[in-house]
Scaffold this motif. Sequence first.
Motif, PDB file in Angstrom:
ATOM      1  N   GLY A  93       0.843  -1.245  -0.296  1.00  0.00           N
ATOM      2  CA  GLY A  93       0.585   0.325   0.299  1.00  0.00           C
ATOM      3  C   GLY A  93       1.119   1.477   0.012  1.00  0.00           C
ATOM      4  O   GLY A  93       0.187   2.554   0.234  1.00  0.00           O
ATOM      5  N   SER A  94       2.754   1.427   0.617  1.00  0.00           N
ATOM      6  CA  SER A  94       3.290   2.337  -0.119  1.00  0.00           C
ATOM      7  C   SER A  94       2.518   3.053  -1.217  1.00  0.00           C
ATOM      8  O   SER A  94       2.536   4.346  -1.122  1.00  0.00           O
ATOM      9  N   ALA A  95       2.395   1.892  -2.367  1.00  0.00           N
ATOM     10  CA  ALA A  95       2.947   3.194  -4.118  1.00  0.00           C
ATOM     11  C   ALA A  95       1.086   4.582  -3.929  1.00  0.00           C
ATOM     12  O   ALA A  95       1.102   5.285  -3.900  1.00  0.00           O
ATOM     13  N   LEU A  96       0.280   3.492  -3.227  1.00  0.00           N
ATOM     14  CA  LEU A  96      -1.189   4.790  -2.979  1.00  0.00           C
ATOM     15  C   LEU A  96      -1.499   5.645  -1.818  1.00  0.00           C
ATOM     16  O   LEU A  96      -1.564   7.050  -1.970  1.00  0.00           O
ATOM     17  N   ARG A  97      -0.021   5.233  -1.564  1.00  0.00           N
ATOM     18  CA  ARG A  97      -0.317   6.292   0.011  1.00  0.00           C
ATOM     19  C   ARG A  97       0.745   7.935  -0.489  1.00  0.00           C
ATOM     20  O   ARG A  97      -0.090   8.524   0.195  1.00  0.00           O
ATOM     21  N   GLY A  98       1.559   7.656  -1.099  1.00  0.00           N
ATOM     22  CA  GLY A  98       2.027   8.769  -1.712  1.00  0.00           C
ATOM     23  C   GLY A  98       1.693   9.544  -3.226  1.00  0.00           C
ATOM     24  O   GLY A  98       1.890  10.065  -3.704  1.00  0.00           O
ATOM     25  N   ALA A  99       0.164   9.220  -3.360  1.00  0.00           N
ATOM     26  CA  ALA A  99      -0.654   8.586  -4.462  1.00  0.00           C
ATOM     27  C   ALA A  99      -0.544  10.949  -4.271  1.00  0.00           C
ATOM     28  O   ALA A  99      -1.682  10.595  -3.618  1.00  0.00           O
ATOM     29  N   ARG A 100      -0.895  11.738  -5.912  1.00  0.00           N
ATOM     30  CA  ARG A 100      -1.611  12.150  -5.181  1.00  0.00           C
ATOM     31  C   ARG A 100      -3.732  11.918  -5.716  1.00  0.00           C
ATOM     32  O   ARG A 100      -4.093  10.885  -6.118  1.00  0.00           O
ATOM     33  N   GLN A 101      -4.030  13.209  -5.342  1.00  0.00           N
ATOM     34  CA  GLN A 101      -5.302  12.844  -4.806  1.00  0.00           C
ATOM     35  C   GLN A 101      -6.167  12.544  -6.229  1.00  0.00           C
ATOM     36  O   GLN A 101      -7.659  12.243  -6.727  1.00  0.00           O
ATOM     37  N   GLU A 102      -5.654  13.106  -7.576  1.00  0.00           N
ATOM     38  CA  GLU A 102      -6.285  13.157  -8.587  1.00  0.00           C
ATOM     39  C   GLU A 102      -5.614  11.700  -9.429  1.00  0.00           C
ATOM     40  O   GLU A 102      -6.607  11.123 -10.044  1.00  0.00           O
ATOM     41  N   ASP A 103      -4.360  10.797  -8.457  1.00  0.00           N
ATOM     42  CA  ASP A 103      -4.582   9.768  -9.004  1.00  0.00           C
ATOM     43  C   ASP A 103      -5.589   8.874  -9.115  1.00  0.00           C
ATOM     44  O   ASP A 103      -6.082   8.014  -9.033  1.00  0.00           O
ATOM     45  N   LEU A 104      -5.587   9.034  -7.367  1.00  0.00           N
ATOM     46  CA  LEU A 104      -6.394   7.918  -6.581  1.00  0.00           C
ATOM     47  C   LEU A 104      -8.015   8.293  -6.854  1.00  0.00           C
ATOM     48  O   LEU A 104      -8.452   7.223  -6.857  1.00  0.00           O
ATOM     49  N   VAL A 105      -8.178   9.186  -7.330  1.00  0.00           N
ATOM     50  CA  VAL A 105      -9.821   9.558  -8.474  1.00  0.00           C
ATOM     51  C   VAL A 105      -9.907   8.946  -9.591  1.00  0.00           C
ATOM     52  O   VAL A 105     -11.334   7.739  -9.523  1.00  0.00           O
ATOM     53  N   ARG A 106      -8.494   8.552 -10.410  1.00  0.00           N
ATOM     54  CA  ARG A 106      -8.636   7.994 -11.460  1.00  0.00           C
ATOM     55  C   ARG A 106      -8.496   6.796 -11.319  1.00  0.00           C
ATOM     56  O   ARG A 106      -9.279   5.971 -11.969  1.00  0.00           O
ATOM     57  N   ILE A 107      -7.825   5.946 -10.820  1.00  0.00           N
ATOM     58  CA  ILE A 107      -7.708   4.935 -10.182  1.00  0.00           C
ATOM     59  C   ILE A 107      -9.381   4.346  -9.382  1.00  0.00           C
ATOM     60  O   ILE A 107     -10.369   3.142  -9.542  1.00  0.00           O
ATOM     61  N   LEU A 108     -10.153   4.744  -9.137  1.00  0.00           N
ATOM     62  CA  LEU A 108     -11.552   4.919  -8.372  1.00  0.00           C
ATOM     63  C   LEU A 108     -12.667   4.717  -9.373  1.00  0.00           C
ATOM     64  O   LEU A 108     -13.071   3.558  -9.787  1.00  0.00           O
ATOM     65  N   ASP A 109     -12.433   5.192 -10.597  1.00  0.00           N
ATOM     66  CA  ASP A 109     -12.592   5.327 -11.314  1.00  0.00           C
ATOM     67  C   ASP A 109     -12.484   4.565 -12.837  1.00  0.00           C
ATOM     68  O   ASP A 109     -13.795   3.722 -13.633  1.00  0.00           O
ATOM     69  N   GLU A 110     -11.688   3.544 -12.255  1.00  0.00           N
ATOM     70  CA  GLU A 110     -11.675   2.867 -13.394  1.00  0.00           C
ATOM     71  C   GLU A 110     -12.097   1.804 -12.773  1.00  0.00           C
ATOM     72  O   GLU A 110     -12.172   0.868 -13.580  1.00  0.00           O
ATOM     73  N   LEU A 111     -11.757   1.863 -11.193  1.00  0.00           N
ATOM     74  CA  LEU A 111     -12.623   0.038 -11.044  1.00  0.00           C
ATOM     75  C   LEU A 111     -13.769   0.399 -11.203  1.00  0.00           C
ATOM     76  O   LEU A 111     -14.349  -0.526 -11.754  1.00  0.00           O
ATOM     77  N   ASP A 112     -15.060   1.290 -11.305  1.00  0.00           N
ATOM     78  CA  ASP A 112     -15.861   1.280 -11.208  1.00  0.00           C
ATOM     79  C   ASP A 112     -16.287   0.783 -12.499  1.00  0.00           C
ATOM     80  O   ASP A 112     -17.063   0.278 -13.006  1.00  0.00           O
TER      81      ASP A 112
END
Length: 288
Positions: A93-112
Amino acid sequence: MNNEEETPGTPRGPEHRLRKELPQERPAAADTPEAVEETEEPKEPESALTGRQRLAQGLWPPRVSRAQLIVALLLFGLGFGLAVQVASNSDSGSALRGARQEDLVRILDELDDRTQRLQDEKQGLEDQRSELENSSDRAEEARKQTAEKEKQLGILAGTVSAQGPGITMTIQDTKGTVQADMLLDAIQELRAAGAEAIQVNGVRVVASTYLSDSGKSVSVDGNKISQPYRFQVIGKPQDLEPALNIPGGVVQTLEKEQATVTVERSTKIIVDALRAAEQPDYARSSSQ
């Protein structure tokens, strides 16, 4: 004869007078416990052990039984396993902890989007079942669906060419640091993002495709390819490109190896590399 009357049993003579004049004799003190205590000198009480000293005597030297030793070893193994698991989860989980907010939003969109694709596939299968159940000519409808299914399976098996929207990913590896496992990670990430057909440098990628290192280049199914590595992928571009650019994903991993990666979207990608249809040696259709 004296006037005083002598009482019977009273001793007479000088001894009686002498005894009467001497002080009365006192009996010697008996050897009672009280007397002994008075004569003896008081002894100092023996020094008692403190609680810490008694605890130390109880713990050392240690007295360990075989059962206690086995239990201790089991507890140590359990604790070590939990520590390794916690450390592994922390690293993943270290890679996601350092991610920016827009990157996290993009990952969530991809999962959706992946969830939506699965829902669409489920709905398509349910529609096919309804058509088979409600069609007046079920045999004809079944033949149509069989022919369509054969085309779909041909695309997945690489026996027919395909075209559609998708992306083209080009990897420039001038230093020869890109290895086969990195390209395999890229293929797996593309498949997870919904890729339906993939071609790498003129070699069709199918379910049985394998990659191996060949000097400073890579071999795909035994076919040696050289850089630049060019991936032609058919699928939804809005899902494929973000899947490659997630934090800690394919693009970042390749760039750490000093490789240059470019991803281009396109409305028409042609995958025309074909694979020969393999005839199974033992498996036969259960309908025969």
